[in-house]
Design an enzyme around this catalytic site. Structure first.
Site, PDB file in Angstrom:
ATOM      1  N   ASP A  54      34.321  52.422  12.767  1.00  0.00           N
ATOM      2  CA  ASP A  54      33.827  53.655  13.006  1.00  0.00           C
ATOM      3  C   ASP A  54      34.277  53.728  13.948  1.00  0.00           C
ATOM      4  O   ASP A  54      33.918  52.980  15.053  1.00  0.00           O
ATOM      5  CB  ASP A  54      32.169  53.991  12.263  1.00  0.00           C
ATOM      6  N   TYR A  59      33.642  59.546  21.482  1.00  0.00           N
ATOM      7  CA  TYR A  59      34.074  58.112  22.113  1.00  0.00           C
ATOM      8  C   TYR A  59      35.600  57.858  23.201  1.00  0.00           C
ATOM      9  O   TYR A  59      35.968  56.872  23.276  1.00  0.00           O
ATOM     10  CB  TYR A  59      33.748  56.679  21.192  1.00  0.00           C
ATOM     11  N   LYS A  85      37.429  60.882  13.030  1.00  0.00           N
ATOM     12  CA  LYS A  85      36.538  62.551  12.750  1.00  0.00           C
ATOM     13  C   LYS A  85      37.759  63.127  13.605  1.00  0.00           C
ATOM     14  O   LYS A  85      38.649  63.206  14.350  1.00  0.00           O
ATOM     15  CB  LYS A  85      35.171  61.986  13.772  1.00  0.00           C
ATOM     16  N   GLY A 240      22.936  54.291  13.776  1.00  0.00           N
ATOM     17  CA  GLY A 240      21.958  53.762  14.493  1.00  0.00           C
ATOM     18  C   GLY A 240      20.369  53.097  13.290  1.00  0.00           C
ATOM     19  O   GLY A 240      20.008  53.705  13.484  1.00  0.00           O
ATOM     20  N   ASN A 243      17.113  52.581  14.767  1.00  0.00           N
ATOM     21  CA  ASN A 243      16.649  54.294  16.041  1.00  0.00           C
ATOM     22  C   ASN A 243      16.125  54.381  16.963  1.00  0.00           C
ATOM     23  O   ASN A 243      16.037  54.441  18.074  1.00  0.00           O
ATOM     24  CB  ASN A 243      15.262  54.487  15.139  1.00  0.00           C
ATOM     25  N   SER A 244      18.052  54.155  17.405  1.00  0.00           N
ATOM     26  CA  SER A 244      17.929  53.918  19.276  1.00  0.00           C
ATOM     27  C   SER A 244      17.561  53.025  19.849  1.00  0.00           C
ATOM     28  O   SER A 244      17.334  52.739  20.876  1.00  0.00           O
ATOM     29  CB  SER A 244      17.945  54.674  19.603  1.00  0.00           C
ATOM     30  N   GLY A 245      16.921  51.868  18.807  1.00  0.00           N
ATOM     31  CA  GLY A 245      16.221  50.474  19.948  1.00  0.00           C
ATOM     32  C   GLY A 245      15.158  49.978  19.689  1.00  0.00           C
ATOM     33  O   GLY A 245      15.179  48.756  19.252  1.00  0.00           O
ATOM     34  N   ILE A 246      14.388  50.523  18.771  1.00  0.00           N
ATOM     35  CA  ILE A 246      12.851  50.205  18.977  1.00  0.00           C
ATOM     36  C   ILE A 246      12.567  49.837  17.414  1.00  0.00           C
ATOM     37  O   ILE A 246      11.314  48.838  17.940  1.00  0.00           O
ATOM     38  CB  ILE A 246      11.383  51.324  18.601  1.00  0.00           C
ATOM     39  N   LEU A 247      13.244  49.496  16.795  1.00  0.00           N
ATOM     40  CA  LEU A 247      13.134  48.695  15.475  1.00  0.00           C
ATOM     41  C   LEU A 247      14.056  47.322  16.271  1.00  0.00           C
ATOM     42  O   LEU A 247      14.358  45.991  14.696  1.00  0.00           O
ATOM     43  CB  LEU A 247      13.966  49.307  14.075  1.00  0.00           C
ATOM     44  N   ALA A 248      14.808  47.537  17.407  1.00  0.00           N
ATOM     45  CA  ALA A 248      15.364  46.001  17.667  1.00  0.00           C
ATOM     46  C   ALA A 248      14.232  44.991  18.165  1.00  0.00           C
ATOM     47  O   ALA A 248      14.393  43.902  18.278  1.00  0.00           O
ATOM     48  CB  ALA A 248      16.771  45.979  17.908  1.00  0.00           C
TER      49      ALA A 248
END
Length: 344
Positions: A54, A59, A85, A240, A243-248
C-alpha cells in the site's frame, strides 16, 4: 521462504497476504531515509513474502511511489497486489520555500486536495508514471475527512466534488476505472470508521483501508461499520495496528496513542491487556497484530517499516503462537468486546 497465508479482499476478487507492507515510512515520514536503505527495506519485504503493498502520492509527495516503483516494476506484475490513493494532486514546489509537513526530505512538490473527476484521473495517471507500472490493483479515496482537510466547509466542498461535481465527480471516475478494468477495486483510506461508513451509503465500494480503528484497544467499529461491511462483502485492510505505538511498546512512559502521549486511562487499559498476554507468554505486539484478523471482513494488516530489521521483527511478531485461551481471558476480564470475532 514459506508463502504467507492469503485472504480474499472483499468484492475485488484479489488475494492478498495477511500481512502487507505499508510504505508511509518510505516517504520519509517523520525522518529521512536514505535511498539505499529504502531499497533494501522493500527488498526485505519481498524476500519475506509480503505481496500486498500500500502506498500513496501523499507519502513524501511522490517519493514513496517512486521508491515502490523502482523495485516492483522489475517483478512479475501478477505476483503482487498494489494499492495507492487519490485525493491529493502533487504539484511542483520551490524547495527553497519551506513546506510544513510530516515528511522530512520529501520531493520538491506539495499536495493539493482534488477529489474531482479530472483530479482523480490525473492522480491515477501520475501514479502510474511515478511507479513505472501499467496497472494499479486498488485505488482508494484518501483522507476525505475534516481532520485531514481542515474545516467542515472545505470537507463538504470536497465531498460534493467527489459525489456530484462535473462529469459525475471523482466517484464517477473511480467507478469508470473499475468498470473498464483499469483497477480491480475501489475504496477509501481513512482514519475514522464513521467516515468510511458514510461513504458506503453514497457509493458502491469494494474495500477500505482503516488506520488504527479496529484494534485491541478499539472495537467501536463493531457498532455498525464492520457488520455493514460483512453484509456488503466489503474487504478491510488495517493500518496502524499498534494505535501509533502503545500496543508495540507497551504502557511505557511517553507511549504514544493516536499520535499523542497516551492518557492515564489508556495506559491503565494497556497494562491490563499486557498482563493477560504475559500470563499466556504472548508479546502484547503479537496479540495486537493478530486480533483484527479474527473479523471475517479483515483481509490483511499493513504495518509500516523503515528497514529490513523492522520487516523481520514484524514477521516474527506476527508468527508468534497465540493460545485461544488468551482471547477468552481478555473477554472474560472485559478487555475485549464480547461480540468481537476471535482469530483461529
Amino acid at each position: 521462504m514459506a508463502a504467507l497465508p492469503q485472504r480474499r479482499l472483499g468484492k475485488t476478487g484479489l488475494q492478498v497476504t495477511e500481512i502487507g507492507f505499508g510504505t508511509a515510512p518510505l516517504g520519509n515520514l517523520y525522518e529521512k531515509i536514505d535511498d539505499a536503505v529504502a531499497a533494501k527495506t522493500i527488498e526485505a519485504a519481498w524476500d519475506a513474502g509480503l505481496r500486498f503493498v500500500d502506498t500513496a502520492p501523499f507519502y513524501g509527495y511522490g517519493l514513496a511511489e517512486q521508491r515502490v516503483g523502482e523495485f516492483f516494476r522489475n517483478q512479475p506484475r501478477d505476483s503482487f497486489v498494489l494499492s495507492t490513493k487519490i485525493g491529493r494532486l502533487i504539484k511542483p514546489h520551490d524547495p527553497g520555500e519551506e513546506w510544513p509537513g510530516v515528511f522530512k526530505g520529501a520531493l520538491p512538490f506539495k499536495p493539493v486536495f482534488d477529489y474531482s473527476y479530472d483530479g482523480v484521473m490525473r492522480s491515477f495517471e501520475d501514479s502510474l508514471q511515478r511507479m513505472g507500472l501499467h496497472r494499479i490493483d486498488v485505488l482508494l479515496i484518501h483522507d476525505i475527512d475534516e481532520e485531514s482537510i481542515g474545516s467542515a466547509e472545505e470537507t463538504a466542498a470536497h465531498r460534493k466534488a467527489l459525489f456530484g461535481g462535473a462529469k459525475g465527480g471523482g466517484y464517477a471516475a473511480l467507478d469508470e476505472l473499475r468498470r473498464s478494468g483499469d483497477v480491480a477495486g475501489i475504496g477509501a483510506g481513512l482514519n475514522l470508521w464513521e467516515v468510511a461508513e458514510s461513504l458506503i451509503h453514497e457509493g458502491d465500494f469494494d474495500c477500505f483501508l482503516l488506520a488504527g480503528r479496529y484494534t485491541l484497544l478499539e472495537q467501536e467499529a463493531l457498532n455498525s461499520f464492520l457488520p455493514l461491511c460483512a453484509e456488503k462483502d466489503i474487504g478491510i485492510f488495517l493500518g496502524g495496528p499498534y494505535n501509533s505505538g502503545i500496543l508495540a511498546t507497551g504502557p511505557i512512559p511517553g507511549a504514544m496513542y493516536n499520535y499523542e502521549p497516551a492518557s492515564e486511562d489508556i495506559l491503565q487499559r494497556v497494562r491490563q491487556i499486557e498482563a493477560v498476554c504475559r500470563a499466556h507468554d504472548v508479546p502484547l505486539a503479537s496479540a495486537a497484530l493478530r486480533f483484527p484478523l479474527g473479523h471475517p471482513s479483515v483481509a490483511a494488516i499493513i504495518p509500516g517499516a523503515r528497514n529490513g530489521d523492522e520487516i523481520a521483527r514484524n514477521l516474527a511478531t506476527f508468527d508468534h503462537p497465540i493460545p485461544a485461551a488468551l482471547w477468552t481471558d481478555l473477554k472474560g476480564e472485559g478487555l475485549l468486546r464480547q461480540e468481537a470475532p476471535l482469530p483461529l
